[in-house]
Design a protein around this motif. Structure first.
Motif, PDB file in Angstrom:
ATOM      1  N   GLY A  26       0.813  -1.209   0.000  1.00 54.07           N
ATOM      2  CA  GLY A  26       0.000   0.000   0.000  1.00 54.07           C
ATOM      3  C   GLY A  26       0.851   1.266   0.000  1.00 54.07           C
ATOM      4  N   ALA A  27       1.893   1.286   0.836  1.00 54.62           N
ATOM      5  CA  ALA A  27       2.751   2.471   0.905  1.00 54.62           C
ATOM      6  C   ALA A  27       3.522   2.682  -0.402  1.00 54.62           C
ATOM      7  N   LEU A  28       4.113   1.604  -0.950  1.00 56.33           N
ATOM      8  CA  LEU A  28       4.856   1.739  -2.211  1.00 56.33           C
ATOM      9  C   LEU A  28       3.936   2.097  -3.364  1.00 56.33           C
ATOM     10  N   GLY A  29       2.758   1.448  -3.397  1.00 51.29           N
ATOM     11  CA  GLY A  29       1.814   1.749  -4.475  1.00 51.29           C
ATOM     12  C   GLY A  29       1.361   3.194  -4.468  1.00 51.29           C
ATOM     13  N   MET A  30       1.240   3.792  -3.289  1.00 54.59           N
ATOM     14  CA  MET A  30       0.863   5.200  -3.211  1.00 54.59           C
ATOM     15  C   MET A  30       2.045   6.116  -3.538  1.00 54.59           C
ATOM     16  N   PHE A  31       3.261   5.715  -3.133  1.00 50.23           N
ATOM     17  CA  PHE A  31       4.426   6.578  -3.337  1.00 50.23           C
ATOM     18  C   PHE A  31       4.758   6.747  -4.816  1.00 50.23           C
ATOM     19  N   VAL A  32       4.641   5.685  -5.606  1.00 46.57           N
ATOM     20  CA  VAL A  32       5.101   5.737  -7.003  1.00 46.57           C
ATOM     21  C   VAL A  32       4.369   6.809  -7.801  1.00 46.57           C
ATOM     22  N   ALA A  56      -6.790   0.877  -5.117  1.00 45.85           N
ATOM     23  CA  ALA A  56      -6.180  -0.447  -5.213  1.00 45.85           C
ATOM     24  C   ALA A  56      -5.688  -0.916  -3.844  1.00 45.85           C
ATOM     25  N   ALA A  57      -5.168  -0.009  -3.029  1.00 43.78           N
ATOM     26  CA  ALA A  57      -4.679  -0.393  -1.702  1.00 43.78           C
ATOM     27  C   ALA A  57      -5.816  -0.903  -0.823  1.00 43.78           C
ATOM     28  N   VAL A  58      -6.970  -0.247  -0.892  1.00 46.68           N
ATOM     29  CA  VAL A  58      -8.114  -0.678  -0.090  1.00 46.68           C
ATOM     30  C   VAL A  58      -8.595  -2.055  -0.529  1.00 46.68           C
ATOM     31  N   ASP A  59      -8.514  -2.366  -1.830  1.00 43.92           N
ATOM     32  CA  ASP A  59      -9.017  -3.636  -2.359  1.00 43.92           C
ATOM     33  C   ASP A  59      -7.991  -4.762  -2.289  1.00 43.92           C
ATOM     34  N   ASP A  60      -6.739  -4.459  -1.947  1.00 43.89           N
ATOM     35  CA  ASP A  60      -5.686  -5.481  -1.962  1.00 43.89           C
ATOM     36  C   ASP A  60      -5.958  -6.536  -0.890  1.00 43.89           C
ATOM     37  N   THR A  71     -10.279  -8.870  -7.722  1.00 48.05           N
ATOM     38  CA  THR A  71     -10.548  -7.915  -6.654  1.00 48.05           C
ATOM     39  C   THR A  71      -9.917  -6.553  -6.932  1.00 48.05           C
ATOM     40  N   LEU A  72      -8.787  -6.535  -7.616  1.00 46.48           N
ATOM     41  CA  LEU A  72      -8.113  -5.270  -7.919  1.00 46.48           C
ATOM     42  C   LEU A  72      -8.619  -4.648  -9.210  1.00 46.48           C
ATOM     43  N   LEU A  73      -8.823  -5.465 -10.234  1.00 43.40           N
ATOM     44  CA  LEU A  73      -9.133  -4.917 -11.552  1.00 43.40           C
ATOM     45  C   LEU A  73     -10.570  -4.402 -11.649  1.00 43.40           C
ATOM     46  N   LEU A  74     -11.551  -5.190 -11.200  1.00 44.81           N
ATOM     47  CA  LEU A  74     -12.946  -4.780 -11.368  1.00 44.81           C
ATOM     48  C   LEU A  74     -13.264  -3.479 -10.621  1.00 44.81           C
ATOM     49  N   PRO A  75     -12.863  -3.319  -9.336  1.00 40.41           N
ATOM     50  CA  PRO A  75     -13.106  -2.020  -8.703  1.00 40.41           C
ATOM     51  C   PRO A  75     -12.365  -0.863  -9.380  1.00 40.41           C
ATOM     52  N   GLN A  76     -11.147  -1.127  -9.921  1.00 38.53           N
ATOM     53  CA  GLN A  76     -10.449  -0.053 -10.624  1.00 38.53           C
ATOM     54  C   GLN A  76     -11.223   0.386 -11.863  1.00 38.53           C
ATOM     55  N   LEU A  77     -11.741  -0.586 -12.611  1.00 40.77           N
ATOM     56  CA  LEU A  77     -12.559  -0.243 -13.779  1.00 40.77           C
ATOM     57  C   LEU A  77     -13.819   0.510 -13.349  1.00 40.77           C
ATOM     58  N   GLY A  78     -14.449   0.026 -12.266  1.00 41.69           N
ATOM     59  CA  GLY A  78     -15.624   0.727 -11.763  1.00 41.69           C
ATOM     60  C   GLY A  78     -15.309   2.148 -11.338  1.00 41.69           C
ATOM     61  N   GLY A  79     -14.148   2.343 -10.693  1.00 40.85           N
ATOM     62  CA  GLY A  79     -13.769   3.687 -10.285  1.00 40.85           C
ATOM     63  C   GLY A  79     -13.511   4.607 -11.463  1.00 40.85           C
ATOM     64  N   ALA A  80     -12.819   4.106 -12.496  1.00 39.16           N
ATOM     65  CA  ALA A  80     -12.562   4.923 -13.687  1.00 39.16           C
ATOM     66  C   ALA A  80     -13.862   5.293 -14.384  1.00 39.16           C
ATOM     67  N   PHE A 147      -6.546   7.701 -12.793  1.00 39.48           N
ATOM     68  CA  PHE A 147      -7.020   6.814 -11.728  1.00 39.48           C
ATOM     69  C   PHE A 147      -6.737   5.361 -12.085  1.00 39.48           C
ATOM     70  N   LEU A 148      -7.020   4.992 -13.325  1.00 40.42           N
ATOM     71  CA  LEU A 148      -6.797   3.619 -13.766  1.00 40.42           C
ATOM     72  C   LEU A 148      -5.316   3.280 -13.771  1.00 40.42           C
ATOM     73  N   LEU A 149      -4.493   4.205 -14.253  1.00 39.93           N
ATOM     74  CA  LEU A 149      -3.055   3.959 -14.310  1.00 39.93           C
ATOM     75  C   LEU A 149      -2.416   3.971 -12.923  1.00 39.93           C
ATOM     76  N   GLY A 150      -2.977   4.770 -12.003  1.00 41.87           N
ATOM     77  CA  GLY A 150      -2.378   4.889 -10.676  1.00 41.87           C
ATOM     78  C   GLY A 150      -2.406   3.606  -9.876  1.00 41.87           C
ATOM     79  N   GLY A 151      -3.340   2.722 -10.170  1.00 41.65           N
ATOM     80  CA  GLY A 151      -3.410   1.468  -9.445  1.00 41.65           C
ATOM     81  C   GLY A 151      -2.489   0.387  -9.978  1.00 41.65           C
ATOM     82  N   ILE A 152      -1.869   0.627 -11.146  1.00 48.83           N
ATOM     83  CA  ILE A 152      -1.046  -0.415 -11.774  1.00 48.83           C
ATOM     84  C   ILE A 152       0.161  -0.810 -10.924  1.00 48.83           C
ATOM     85  N   PRO A 153       0.928   0.138 -10.327  1.00 49.23           N
ATOM     86  CA  PRO A 153       2.075  -0.302  -9.510  1.00 49.23           C
ATOM     87  C   PRO A 153       1.689  -1.252  -8.392  1.00 49.23           C
ATOM     88  N   LEU A 154       0.615  -0.937  -7.671  1.00 46.74           N
ATOM     89  CA  LEU A 154       0.228  -1.824  -6.585  1.00 46.74           C
ATOM     90  C   LEU A 154      -0.283  -3.158  -7.131  1.00 46.74           C
TER      91      LEU A 154
END
Length: 604
Positions: A26-32, A56-60, A71-80, A147-154
């Motif tokens: 979660g910390a690394l995914g947010m930092f990048v 993505a951190a909340v859904d991990d 769990t990570l991809l579907l909420p990210q698509l929903g968020g975008a 938003f969609l791209l920001g979740g990719i690192p995590l």
């Protein structure tokens, strides 16, 4: 802690262990994304991507890679999609109200399908409300794409962790189910019901992990196939478990439990060890339990005795999804919930649009989180949301006041995200405590007004809690009929069907297993709902009556299972057909009484 029981239950902090891998990801995914935005001189775009990293951190999770991917991809698509919808309204009040109503209706229906769809539907709804509160500068697609791209690192970190340890999550899930059943075998009269529910939940989690969320059946010889065979054998152990409550087998309960725990250790570590079993007992139910534990300890993929695999088969994923969606439209309880959520959020968006509150998407977001029953009862969510948001606003205000924009604030967001991952699952107030300052700090670089943001968010929370209290609790209270008495009535009807198959007719093992899982799933769902309703003072009087009915159902099912196991053993024995038919008729009358709101009738 002094105060009413519902208040103490709402404030309870669960002892959930800290998962360091989740915290680190979660910390690394947010930092990048924040660091890339800062280095590029566009902290506003980095913050937009940070919203995706936060989602993505909340859904991990620590689940297998297939489950993590969904769990990570579907909420990210929903968020975008939600951000895009919120951004294209052009700030028109009527368009925003109509959009929130439509999205709330769709989200309410989809959220009742399952855990992953519930998360995706929730993120779709929350992202739509966030999109309404963000600046409308062009281009409209920029924030949703970031938003969609920001979740990719995590996502990459999480999936890499899962692929580095193939099968680990599946083995841990099956080992957890085995240990829960071992605890059940060790249980006394006081702890039997609680451990039975725990074993049901662990079995459901293992089925979801090993079989249900797969796109295709496990390959022969694979780890998943071997674990599925363990679940096959464990089914028979659970069916025979009530035998340890009788005097002949009670003395050997600890030995059976120890044998099952040794199987769990062997499954988790992949290192088999010696497993000792007690002598053959004299009674038929005890012999069935010993045979089931002996079969569980037998290595190999194929079930013992060449019996058919009891794992259910599923249609193709798209057909399964279409059937689930169609089922939601046919379910009156799902429709009522969706309409209730739609009404509450429509009122909330109307208040936000006509009140002149600045960028008040947070108001609608508050109502959505408070009203959804999967997240708790309305009184508990109102209390914890208000307390958590107030404390979070103070933290966010302190960070904005003390730390200058740039790397210092990025460091604060990264630390708060790690704390969110570490402690959010213990209590909703703690989740809101760390969530609020993260959202405030991410919103500030997107064009909102610095130190004015915390005060606006606090005002939004107060207004949202008021709307949720009036519309989602006083005017249209939550429908508990479908969640408690109706579901308990369905369990009684299924128990009657089980009695017909197991005691009157000669039902096959597969159909009996399906009925058992359905019954115990319904009973576990009722127990979960009764625990949740502890936080609602309205149901204080009804809880005891519902709890008595649930306890009666648990007792009848335990005796029924023991009798069915004895009847289908090597030397069949059981009650006369007339007695079995009378039992089935009694269970159906009990279901009718529950549907007529007459719970707690005297047992026959």
């Amino acid at each position: 802690m002094p105060g009413p029981a519902w208040l103490r239950h709402a404030a309870e902090i669960r002892a959930v262990p800290v998962d360091r891998a989740l915290v680190t990801r979660g910390a690394l995914g947010m930092f990048v994304p924040l660091a890339i935005g800062q280095l590029a001189g566009r902290p506003d775009l980095g913050a937009a991507a940070g919203l995706g990293a936060y989602g993505a951190a909340v859904d991990d999770t620590a689940a297998p890679w297939r489950t993590r991917a969904l769990t990570l991809l579907l909420p990210q698509l929903g968020g975008a999609i939600g951000l895009a919808l919120g951004r294209i309204t052009g700030g028109q009040a009527w368009a925003q109200i109509l959009l929130v109503a439509v999205v709330a209706l769709v989200s309410g229906l989809l959220s009742t399908i399952g855990r992953i769809s519930d998360m995706a539907a929730l993120v779709l709804l929350l992202a739509t409300t966030m999109g309404l509160g963000l600046p409308t500068a062009p281009p409209w697609w920029q924030v949703p794409l970031l938003f969609l791209l920001g979740g990719i690192p995590l996502m990459l970190l999480s999936l890499t962790d899962a692929l580095r340890h193939p099968g680990r999550a599946e083995r841990q899930a099956v080992a957890g189910a085995l240990r829960a059943v071992a605890d059940l075998l060790d249980a006394d009269e006081d702890t039997w019901t609680e451990r039975r529910h725990r074993a049901t939940g662990a079995m459901d989690a293992a089925y979801d992990t090993v079989v249900i969320r797969r796109l295709s059946p496990p390959r022969r010889g694979s780890t998943a196939a071997q674990l599925a065979a363990h679940l096959d054998r464990l089914i028979e152990v659970i069916a025979s478990a009530p035998a340890v409550r009788t005097a002949p087998a009670r003395e050997s309960a600890a030995e059976y439990a120890d044998a099952v725990r040794r199987v769990a250790d062997a499954v988790e570590t992949r290192i088999p060890g010696p497993i000792a079993l007690p002598p053959v007992p004299p009674d038929q139910a005890g012999r069935a339990l010993r045979a089931a534990v002996a079969a569980l300890a037998t290595p190999g993929e194929e079930p013992a005795d060449d019996r058919p695999r009891l794992l259910p088969t599923h249609p193709a994923p798209l057909r399964r999804l279409a059937g689930a969606v169609a089922g939601r439209f046919r379910d009156p309880a799902a429709r009522r919930y969706a309409l209730r959520l739609t009404m509450c959020l429509t009122v909330a968006q109307t208040v936000a649009s006509v009140s002149g509150l600045p960028r008040s998407g947070w108001l609608v977001l508050t109502v959505a989180l408070v009203v959804r029953p999967a997240l708790g009862t309305v009184p508990a969510r109102l209390l914890t949301r208000a307390l958590g948001t107030t404390a979070g606003v103070l933290i966010g205000l302190a960070v904005i006041t003390v730390l200058p924009p740039g790397w210092w604030r990025i460091g604060a967001v990264v630390v708060l995200t790690g704390l969110l991952q570490a402690y959010a699952r213990r209590n909703y107030a703690l989740q809101t405590l760390f969530l609020t300052p993260v959202m405030l700090l991410l919103a500030d670089p997107l064009g909102l007004a610095g130190s004015a943001v915390p005060a606006a968010r606090l005002l939004d929370t107060v207004a949202g809690c008021a709307v949720a209290l009036v519309c989602g609790y006083l005017l249209w209270p939550e429908d508990t009929r479908a969640r408690v008495p109706d579901r308990l009535a369905r369990a009684y009807e299924a128990m009657a069907e089980y009695a017909d198959h197991a005691l009157v007719a000669s039902g096959d093992a597969g159909s009996l297993h399906t009925l058992r899982r359905r019954i115990h799933g319904d009973l576990a769902a009722v127990q979960t709902e009764l625990t949740r309703l502890h936080t609602d003072p309205r149901h204080h009087d009804a809880l005891e009556t519902w709890r008595d009915d649930l306890a009666h159902a648990e007792q009848v099912m335990a005796r029924l299972t023991t009798t069915a196991v004895a009847r289908h053993g090597d030397t069949p024995c059981g009650p006369p057909r007339d007695a079995a038919a009378n039992l089935a008729a009694h269970l159906r009358r009990r279901a009718t009484d529950l549907r007529k709101h007459r719970p707690g009738q005297t047992a026959g």
